[in-house]
Design a protein around this motif. Structure first.
Motif, short mmCIF file in Angstrom:
data_model
loop_
_atom_site.label_atom_id
_atom_site.label_comp_id
_atom_site.label_asym_id
_atom_site.label_seq_id
_atom_site.Cartn_x
_atom_site.Cartn_y
_atom_site.Cartn_z
N UNK A 186 0.84 -1.20 0.00
CA UNK A 186 0.00 0.00 0.00
C UNK A 186 0.88 1.26 0.00
N UNK A 187 2.07 1.14 0.61
CA UNK A 187 3.00 2.27 0.59
C UNK A 187 3.46 2.55 -0.83
N UNK A 188 3.58 1.50 -1.60
CA UNK A 188 4.05 1.60 -2.98
C UNK A 188 3.17 2.53 -3.82
N UNK A 189 1.87 2.49 -3.58
CA UNK A 189 0.96 3.35 -4.34
C UNK A 189 0.40 4.46 -3.45
N UNK A 190 1.09 4.68 -2.32
CA UNK A 190 0.67 5.74 -1.38
C UNK A 190 -0.81 5.65 -1.05
N UNK A 191 -1.26 4.41 -0.88
CA UNK A 191 -2.66 4.19 -0.51
C UNK A 191 -2.74 4.12 1.00
N UNK A 192 -3.55 4.97 1.58
CA UNK A 192 -3.73 5.00 3.02
C UNK A 192 -4.08 3.59 3.52
N UNK A 193 -3.36 3.13 4.55
CA UNK A 193 -3.60 1.78 5.07
C UNK A 193 -5.07 1.62 5.49
N UNK A 194 -5.69 2.74 5.87
CA UNK A 194 -7.11 2.67 6.26
C UNK A 194 -7.98 2.30 5.06
N UNK A 195 -7.61 2.85 3.88
CA UNK A 195 -8.37 2.52 2.68
C UNK A 195 -8.21 1.05 2.33
N UNK A 196 -7.02 0.53 2.58
CA UNK A 196 -6.75 -0.86 2.25
C UNK A 196 -7.70 -1.80 2.98
N UNK A 197 -8.12 -1.40 4.19
CA UNK A 197 -8.98 -2.31 4.94
C UNK A 197 -10.46 -1.94 4.85
N UNK A 198 -10.76 -0.89 4.12
CA UNK A 198 -12.18 -0.54 3.95
C UNK A 198 -12.85 -1.41 2.90
N UNK A 199 -14.18 -1.24 2.76
CA UNK A 199 -14.90 -1.98 1.73
C UNK A 199 -14.33 -1.66 0.36
N UNK A 200 -14.30 -2.65 -0.51
CA UNK A 200 -13.68 -2.52 -1.83
C UNK A 200 -14.24 -1.32 -2.59
N UNK A 201 -13.41 -0.32 -2.76
CA UNK A 201 -13.71 0.87 -3.58
C UNK A 201 -14.89 1.71 -3.11
N UNK A 202 -15.52 1.31 -2.02
CA UNK A 202 -16.72 2.04 -1.61
C UNK A 202 -16.36 3.41 -1.07
N UNK A 203 -16.90 4.43 -1.71
CA UNK A 203 -16.64 5.80 -1.29
C UNK A 203 -15.24 6.28 -1.64
N UNK A 204 -14.51 5.52 -2.46
CA UNK A 204 -13.18 5.94 -2.90
C UNK A 204 -13.33 7.02 -3.97
N UNK A 205 -12.38 7.95 -4.02
CA UNK A 205 -12.35 8.90 -5.13
C UNK A 205 -11.85 8.15 -6.37
N UNK A 206 -11.98 8.79 -7.53
CA UNK A 206 -11.52 8.17 -8.78
C UNK A 206 -10.05 7.76 -8.68
N UNK A 207 -9.22 8.66 -8.15
CA UNK A 207 -7.80 8.39 -8.03
C UNK A 207 -7.53 7.25 -7.06
#
Lengths: 417, 252
Positions: free
Chosen positions: B128-149
């Motif tokens: 997740x660090x590789x794509x600078x994805x917040x670790x919190x997003x990693x454990x949330x529901x798949x893509x739910x409420x995610x921005x396009x980016x």
């Protein structure tokens, strides 16, 4: 008229009158109903989607039986576990270590008249339960008592054409906090009928949670009626999980009689084959400043049918009520059916209420997405069903209850999550 | 790695791919560009095994196996990854939960033991660090409420977790601002080895400033009509696709 009456009482004909100390006037009322009320048909609004013809055809009897072990049915580890087989208390399988401040009395040992808060007029199953009461238990949690581990009541039906007319009376006194776990099971038997009534009184500032698991055989009948009275500042939660049963009907009637109450009604039903499960609830807000939250979710497969009829009344004086009701369903097969009828009847003018019902299929795009990551189709669908139903499971606080439910899901629905 | 020969595919009665040929070797990055409706996303869908498309002719060899004979999940387990153009929101299904299931089913397929919870979580943190994805997003529901980016970064995060042989990025750059684009491209570049390969499907040259392709192909009317180096992308950006159409017309 005579023809109707004969049809009506067929299923109770072979039954002996109750040997319990049910009040005479109640027995008279019940007998009158049994003799004069026909079996409800689908022309009756309350039974519009549930056909009872099959129940009316069987001549039920009540017999005593013994089971070898309680282990398969033990939902939680509790030293206070009462076991009833065909409605009769089983002393050898029960564990009667009663927590301090709690009284548990068998209705069969009660030296006083057994009254009732349920309606006996025209209500055939309440009347049957009263006139032919097999057994029961009265649990009183005395004022200010906090009970750490839940009180467990396990029902097992065994034998053919057996009916259990059972009554549970729960009184949660002021400032008490407790949890009750109820399990309904069956073993080795055909066409059994569990006709259960639970009368609940939650007094001022009391907290009470009931977790109820229904897991009987696919050709059994189950009618469960809960009559709940909530006094001011009380908090009542009931979680109903219907995981097997032929025809299952849950009548849940919550009377919110005092201000500043919270009521939580959660339910999940996972059906397959020809099962029919009908959840009927009424939340009656009679006074102001209360909140109720109702969430029922169903997964319906094969030729099974689900019914949800949830009614919320907000009476004229009941201002500032927050009442939320939601029913969601996923149909997994073309022959699965859901009849969902959320209803609000509001007579007050300053309230916040919402209700909603959704029915759909699993999102095929999401299934493809998961498969494109390497999940088998089965795992993908299971993951999505479990996520759907998970919203209700998350409401259960007792981990052991959750584990037990997951165990059934693995066994009956072949889950491997 | 993958060898596509004379691939024809249709959706309902409409033929979209009309004899497509493409060979991608390990260690290579291929860009596929083309105007709208040329069949770019259809190619991605057919390779991933989407059932709405019917392959009527041709073959796809994936590391010696017949790709078209495999189910979607089998393709994924054999090392094919599709980064979706429109990642699906799946309420209630947690990102990490489903990834653990996916990784374990892939491992089972290969006859390996399930990943330990500890190793898995370490991998989640690293990737997740590789794509600078917040670790919190990693454990949330798949893509739910995610921005396009965030959705697109989540695709690359999943790619990093699954470590595929061949990745197909279907318009991963569409709708991304320059920062998100840079992060996504950076992730893809870091994951590149001499043993894996990437097909980048894009409408715009911009992404190719960050993910530098070895080959650029122009897909037009269901076929690859022109192949060149990275300079071809610049030419397309500048001149559009009309000159290719004219070239084709002149050739006939």
């Amino acid at each position: 008229m005579a023809v109707i009456a004969e049809n009506t009482v067929n299923f109770t004909k072979a039954l002996a009158p109750t040997s319990l100390s049910v009040s005479k006037s109640n027995i008279e009322k019940a007998m009158y109903t049994l003799e004069n009320s026909p079996l409800p048909t689908t022309r009756n609004e309350a039974w519009k989607y549930t056909r009872l013809v099959k129940i009316g055809k069987v001549k039920f009897q009540n017999t005593k039986a013994t089971i070898a072990s309680i282990d398969p049915y033990k939902i939680v580890e509790s030293a206070c576990t009462f076991v009833f087989v065909n409605g009769h208390f089983s002393a050898e399988l029960s564990s009667r270590v009663i927590p301090a401040g709690v009284t548990c009395e068998l209705l069969s040992e009660l030296n006083e008249e057994i009254g009732t808060s349920v309606n006996l007029e025209n209500e055939l199953f309440n009347a049957t339960n009263t006139a032919h009461l097999t057994g029961g238990i009265r649990i009183t949690i005395s004022a200010k008592t906090v009970v750490e581990s839940p009180i467990q009541i396990i029902h097992v039906l065994k034998g053919d054409h057996v009916i259990s007319n059972f009554r549970t009376i729960i009184k949660a006194e002021k400032f008490s906090k407790s949890a009750i776990v109820q399990g309904f099971f069956s073993e080795e038997g055909e066409v059994n009928f569990c006709n259960n009534i639970t009368e609940v009184s939650v007094e001022d500032n009391a907290f009470l949670t009931i977790d109820k698991i229904q897991y009987e055989s696919e050709n059994s009948f189950h009618i469960n009626t809960e009559e709940v009275q909530q006094a001011k500042n009380s908090n009542f939660t009931i979680n109903t999980f219907t995981l097997n049963g032929g025809i299952v009907r849950n009548n849940l009637h919550i009377n919110v009689n005092g201000e500043n109450c919270e009521s939580h009604l959660n339910g999940a039903y996972l059906l397959k084959n020809k099962q029919h499960v009908d959840n009927h609830s009424i939340v009656d807000h009679k006074v102001p400043n209360c909140e109720s939250f109702e969430l029922y979710k169903g997964v319906i497969d094969d030729n099974s049918t689900g019914v949800f009829n949830g009614k919320v009344y907000v009476r004229q004086d009941a201002q500032k009520i927050n009442a939320f009701q939601s029913n969601g369903n996923v149909l997994l097969s073309d022959n699965a059916t859901i009849n969902s009828k959320p209803e609000l009847e509001i007579y007050a003018d300053d309230v916040k209420c919402s209700h909603g019902s959704t029915t759909g299929q699993l999102d095929e795009e999401a299934v493809f997405y998961l498969r494109a990551r390497g999940l088998s189709e089965k795992s993908a669908r299971q993951l999505m069903v479990s996520a759907f139903i998970g919203e209700v499971l998350n409401k259960v606080e007792n981990e052991q209850v959750l584990d037990f439910i997951h165990g059934i899901l693995r066994k009956r629905f072949d889950w491997n999550l | 790695m993958i060898k596509i020969e004379n691939l024809h595919a249709r959706v309902e009665e409409k033929e979209i791919l009309k004899g497509l040929n493409l060979t991608v070797n390990a260690g290579e990055i291929h860009a596929i560009m083309g105007p709208n409706g040329a069949g770019k996303s259809t190619l991605a869908s057919v390779l991933a095994g989407r059932e709405d498309f019917e392959v009527t002719e041709g073959s796809v060899d994936f590391d010696g196996e017949d790709l078209l004979e495999m189910d979607t999940e089998e393709r994924a387990r054999e090392g094919l990854f599709l980064a979706f153009q429109y990642p699906v929101e799946i309420p209630g299904v947690s990102n990490v939960n489903f990834l653990r299931t996916a990784i374990n089913e892939i491992r089972e397929h290969k006859g390996e033991d399930p990943i330990s919870a500890k190793d898995f979580m370490a991998m989640v943190r690293e990737k997740s660090a590789l794509v600078e994805l917040d670790a919190k997003l990693a454990s949330r529901s798949v893509n739910e409420g995610f921005s396009g980016g965030e959705k697109k970064r989540n695709e690359i995060f999943q790619m990093a977790m699954l470590n595929p042989k061949l990745s197909i990025l279907d318009e991963t750059d569409s709708g991304l601002d320059i920062d998100a684009l840079r992060i996504v491209a950076n992730g893809v570049n870091k994951l590149k080895t001499k043993n894996n390969a990437t097909i980048v499907i894009t409408h715009y040259q911009r992404l190719l400033d960050y993910i530098v392709p070895d080959f650029v192909h122009v897909l037009f009317d269901g076929k690859i009509v022109k192949t060149g180096g990275k300079e071809l992308a610049l030419e397309l950006e500048e001149k559009g696709y009309d000159w290719i159409k004219e070239e084709l017309a002149a050739a006939h």
